[in-house]
Design an enzyme around this catalytic site. Structure first.
Site, PDB file in Angstrom:
ATOM      1  N   ASP A 193       0.771  -1.496   0.471  1.00  8.66           N
ATOM      2  CA  ASP A 193      -0.220   0.190   0.153  1.00  8.66           C
ATOM      3  C   ASP A 193       1.311   1.263  -0.042  1.00  8.66           C
ATOM      4  O   ASP A 193       0.330   2.059   0.584  1.00  8.66           O
ATOM      5  CB  ASP A 193      -1.280  -0.160   1.142  1.00  8.66           C
ATOM      6  CG  ASP A 193       0.013  -0.570   2.492  1.00  8.66           C
ATOM      7  OD1 ASP A 193       1.467   0.043   2.460  1.00  8.66           O
ATOM      8  OD2 ASP A 193      -0.793  -0.814   3.899  1.00  8.66           O
ATOM      9  N   GLU A 216      -0.929  -8.672  -1.154  1.00 10.50           N
ATOM     10  CA  GLU A 216      -1.127  -8.321   0.296  1.00 10.50           C
ATOM     11  C   GLU A 216      -2.480  -7.327  -0.409  1.00 10.50           C
ATOM     12  O   GLU A 216      -2.229  -6.522   0.449  1.00 10.50           O
ATOM     13  CB  GLU A 216      -0.038  -7.959   0.788  1.00 10.50           C
ATOM     14  CG  GLU A 216      -0.285  -7.213   2.813  1.00 10.50           C
ATOM     15  CD  GLU A 216       0.713  -6.304   3.168  1.00 10.50           C
ATOM     16  OE1 GLU A 216       0.425  -5.406   2.884  1.00 10.50           O
ATOM     17  OE2 GLU A 216       1.576  -7.036   3.558  1.00 10.50           O
ATOM     18  N   GLU A 255      -1.393   5.238   3.344  1.00  8.43           N
ATOM     19  CA  GLU A 255      -1.222   4.134   2.837  1.00  8.43           C
ATOM     20  C   GLU A 255      -3.412   3.240   2.362  1.00  8.43           C
ATOM     21  O   GLU A 255      -4.064   2.598   1.549  1.00  8.43           O
ATOM     22  CB  GLU A 255      -0.917   2.942   3.694  1.00  8.43           C
ATOM     23  CG  GLU A 255       0.587   2.825   3.940  1.00  8.43           C
ATOM     24  CD  GLU A 255       0.973   4.166   4.755  1.00  8.43           C
ATOM     25  OE1 GLU A 255       0.289   4.765   5.252  1.00  8.43           O
ATOM     26  OE2 GLU A 255       1.921   4.607   4.710  1.00  8.43           O
ATOM     27  N   HIS A 269       8.021   5.238  12.428  1.00  8.43           N
ATOM     28  CA  HIS A 269       7.377   5.975  11.077  1.00  8.43           C
ATOM     29  C   HIS A 269       6.436   5.950  10.517  1.00  8.43           C
ATOM     30  O   HIS A 269       6.620   6.963   9.515  1.00  8.43           O
ATOM     31  CB  HIS A 269       8.612   5.171  10.505  1.00  8.43           C
ATOM     32  CG  HIS A 269       7.622   4.095   9.738  1.00  8.43           C
ATOM     33  ND1 HIS A 269       6.597   4.058   8.354  1.00  8.43           N
ATOM     34  CD2 HIS A 269       7.123   3.042   9.691  1.00  8.43           C
ATOM     35  CE1 HIS A 269       6.114   3.014   7.960  1.00  8.43           C
ATOM     36  NE2 HIS A 269       6.883   2.286   9.258  1.00  8.43           N
ATOM     37  N   ARG A 288       3.155   8.075   9.252  1.00 15.44           N
ATOM     38  CA  ARG A 288       2.497   9.902   9.033  1.00 15.44           C
ATOM     39  C   ARG A 288       1.955  10.256   9.757  1.00 15.44           C
ATOM     40  O   ARG A 288       1.844  11.241  10.418  1.00 15.44           O
ATOM     41  CB  ARG A 288       2.426   9.725   7.533  1.00 15.44           C
ATOM     42  CG  ARG A 288       2.722  10.265   6.744  1.00 15.44           C
ATOM     43  CD  ARG A 288       2.748  10.637   5.229  1.00 15.44           C
ATOM     44  NE  ARG A 288       3.754  10.895   4.220  1.00 15.44           N
ATOM     45  CZ  ARG A 288       4.812  10.478   4.219  1.00 15.44           C
ATOM     46  NH1 ARG A 288       4.939   8.952   4.061  1.00 15.44           N
ATOM     47  NH2 ARG A 288       5.678  11.130   3.173  1.00 15.44           N
ATOM     48  N   HIS A 337      13.948   5.608  12.177  1.00 15.33           N
ATOM     49  CA  HIS A 337      13.622   5.023  10.401  1.00 15.33           C
ATOM     50  C   HIS A 337      14.831   6.500   9.282  1.00 15.33           C
ATOM     51  O   HIS A 337      14.340   7.408  10.202  1.00 15.33           O
ATOM     52  CB  HIS A 337      12.552   5.202  10.138  1.00 15.33           C
ATOM     53  CG  HIS A 337      11.364   5.231   9.016  1.00 15.33           C
ATOM     54  ND1 HIS A 337      11.892   6.036   7.676  1.00 15.33           N
ATOM     55  CD2 HIS A 337      10.919   4.091   8.310  1.00 15.33           C
ATOM     56  CE1 HIS A 337      11.087   5.888   7.221  1.00 15.33           C
ATOM     57  NE2 HIS A 337      10.647   4.211   7.457  1.00 15.33           N
TER      58      HIS A 337
END
Ligand code: UD1
Ligand code: UDP
Length: 375
Positions: A103, A125, A139, A212, A214, A245
Site C-alpha cells: 500500500d 497483500e 496507505e 515511522h 505519518r 527510520h
C-alpha cells in the site's frame, strides 16, 4: 524453416520501499526459477539505503532502477515522479502482468501507470483495510486504488478476502495465500545469527521499538519518545533498542528527544536478518509498523501497537498484539504490566501464525503461472 519459439510471458514486479522489497523477495525467488516465465524487476527506489539493504540481503538485482528518492519528498512528488518514470518504461517493456505489493505510493502509482498503459495488475497483500481513509495515511487510499485497478488479488488472510468481497471484488479473482513476509521471516530466522549489532546493553530484558507512520509525526512521536524515556527510567534492567527510520520527520525529533537517555539505544536501520534476530531475542516490541505486527506473532513476541487502529486484526484477536496508540501513559502502563506480571506476559507471548505458513509465494506464483498459461 523453423518457427520461432513462443515469447515467454513477462511478469514485471515494481516496488520501492523496504517492506515491499522484503515481502516481494520470496515471490521473486520463485519467479526466477519458473522456466515458462520471464521475471523483470523495476525498483522506483522510493527508499534508497533502506531498500538497498534488502536488495543486497536477498540478492535481488533489479533490471531497472528509477532512483527516485529525494530527501524529505512529499506524497505528490513521489507520486508524480513515479508515474512519470514508469509510464514510458511500461510502454517500452509491454509486460504481460504487473505485480505490486502492499500500500505504498509506489504501489499505487505503479498500478495507475499500468492502468494507463493497459497492463493487467496483480496485487500481493490485497484487502487490508481499516475503513478510514485518514488512518493509515495515505496507505488506506493507496491500497483501495490498487484494488480498483487490479484484476488479481492475493489476500493474505480470510479477513482480507472478506474485505474485498464487501467491496464487490469478483470472488473468482481472489486467492487467500498467507502473507509473503512469513516466507521471508521463516527463511531468515533459521539461519545462524549473523552481524548482530553490538550494543552496550545494561540489562537482561530488551524492548525493540520502531515508529515511522505519518499519522505519528509531530506530537504523537514525542509522546512515544516520552514513554520510552519513562520506561528506561523505571526499569534499569531493561534496554530499549530503536532502529530509527531514515525519514527526517522521524530521525530528527527522535534523536533530539532520546539521545543520551540511559538504556535507550538509537541505532541505524538494520538489515533484515539482524533485525529478525533482535525480534527473536526481545521481550516485547513497541511498533507502528505493519510488517512487524505480522512477524512478531510468529515469533511469540507480544506487540504493543503505537496506533489507535489496525488493518491487521487477526493477531489482536489471537491476543498477541494490543493497540495502545501513540499515548505516553497508555504505552508505559501496558508495557509495565507485561514487564511486571509474568502471567500476563505468558498469556500474550503465545506463538501464533495468523498471517501465513511460509508458502505464500508458492501459491502466488502458481496462480500467476495459470493466469499466463505458463504450464
Ligand atoms: C514509506 C511508505 C509507507 C511505508 C514505509 C516503510 C508511502 C507514502 N509511505 O514511508 O507506507 O510503511 O515507507 O518504511 O509510500 N529516507 C531516506 N532513506 C531511505 C528511506 C527514506 O533517507 O532509505 C528518507 C528520505 O528523506 C525520504 C523520506 O525518508 O524522502 C520519506 O520516505 P517516503 O518513502 O516518502 O516515506 P516513508 O515515511 O519512508
Ligand atoms: N525491518 C528491518 N530493519 C529495521 C526495521 C525493520 O529489516 O531496522 C523490517 C521488519 O522486520 C519488517 C519491515 O522491515 O519486515 C517493516 O518495514 P517498515 O516498518 O519500514 O514498514 P511497514 O511494515 O510499516 O510498512
Amino acid at each position: 524453416m523453423t518457427a520461432n519459439p513462443p515469447r515467454k510471458k513477462t511478469v514485471l514486479s515494481v516496488f520501492g520501499t523496504r517492506p515491499e522489497a522484503i515481502k516481494m523477495a520470496p515471490v521473486l525467488r520463485r519467479l526466477r526459477t519458473e522456466t515458462g516465465l520471464r521475471s523483470l524487476v523495476c525498483v522506483t527506489a522510493q527508499h534508497r539505503e533502506m531498500l538497498d539493504q534488502v536488495l543486497s540481503w536477498f540478492e535481488i538485482r533489479p533490471d531497472h532502477d528509477l532512483d527516485l528518492m529525494r530527501d524529505g519528498q512529499t506524497l505528490t512528488e513521489i507520486t508524480t515522479r513515479a508515474l512519470g518514470a514508469l509510464t514510458p518504461y511500461f510502454e517500452r517493456e509491454r509486460p504481460d502482468l504487473l505485480l505490486v505489493q502492499g500500500d505504498t505510493t509506489t504501489t499505487m502509482a505503479a498500478s495507475l501507470a499500468a492502468f494507463y498503459a493497459r497492463v493487467p495488475v496483480a496485487h500481493v497483500e490485497a484487502g487490508l483495510r481499516t475503513g478510514d481513509n485518514a488512518y493509515p495515511y495515505p496507505e488506506e487510499v493507496n491500497r483501495r486504488i490498487t484494488t480498483v485497478i487490479a484484476s488479481r488479488h492475493f489476500a493474505p488472510t480470510e479477513g482480507a478476502r472478506a474485505n474485498l468481497l464487501r467491496e464487490g471484488v469478483d470472488p473468482g479473482t481472489i486467492t487467500v495465500t498467507g502473507n509473503t513476509v512469513i516466507d521471508a521471516l521463516l527463511e531468515v530466522v533459521k539461519l545462524e545469527p549473523k552481524r548482530a549489532p553490538r550494543l552496550p546493553l545494561r540489562g537482561k530484558r530488551l524492548i525493540l521499538v520502531t515508529a515511522h507512520r505519518r499519522e505519528n509525526f509531530g506530537a504523537p512521536l514525542l509522546e512515544i519518545a516520552g514513554a520510552l524515556r519513562d520506561l528506561a527510567e523505571r526499569y534499569p534492567d531493561v534496554d530499549l533498542v530503536y532502529p530509527v527510520h531514515r525519514n527526517p520527520n522521524v530521525d530528527v525529533p527522535v534523536r533530539k528527544a532520546l539521545t543520551g537517555v540511559a538504556g535507550v539505544h538509537l541505532i541505524d536501520p538494520l538489515e533484515y536478518k539482524p533485525f529478525a534476530d533482535l525480534m527473536a531475542i526481545s521481550t516485547l516490541i513497541l511498533t507502528d509498523s505493519g510488517g512487524i505486527q505480522e512477524e512478531a506473532p510468529s515469533l511469540g513476541k507480544p506487540v504493543l501497537v503505537l496506533r489507535d487502529e489496525t488493518e491487521r486484526p487477526e493477531a489482536v484477536e489471537a491476543g498477541v498484539v494490543k493497540l495502545v496508540g501513540p499515548h505516553r501513559e497508555a504505552i508505559v502502563r501496558e508495557a509495565s504490566t507485561l514487564l511486571n506480571d509474568p502471567a500476563r506476559y505468558r498469556a500474550m507471548a503465545a506463538a501464533v501464525n495468523p498471517y501465513g505458513d511460509g508458502h505464500a509465494a508458492e501459491r502466488i506464483v502458481g496462480v500467476i503461472r495459470e493466469m499466463l498459461g505458463a504450464g
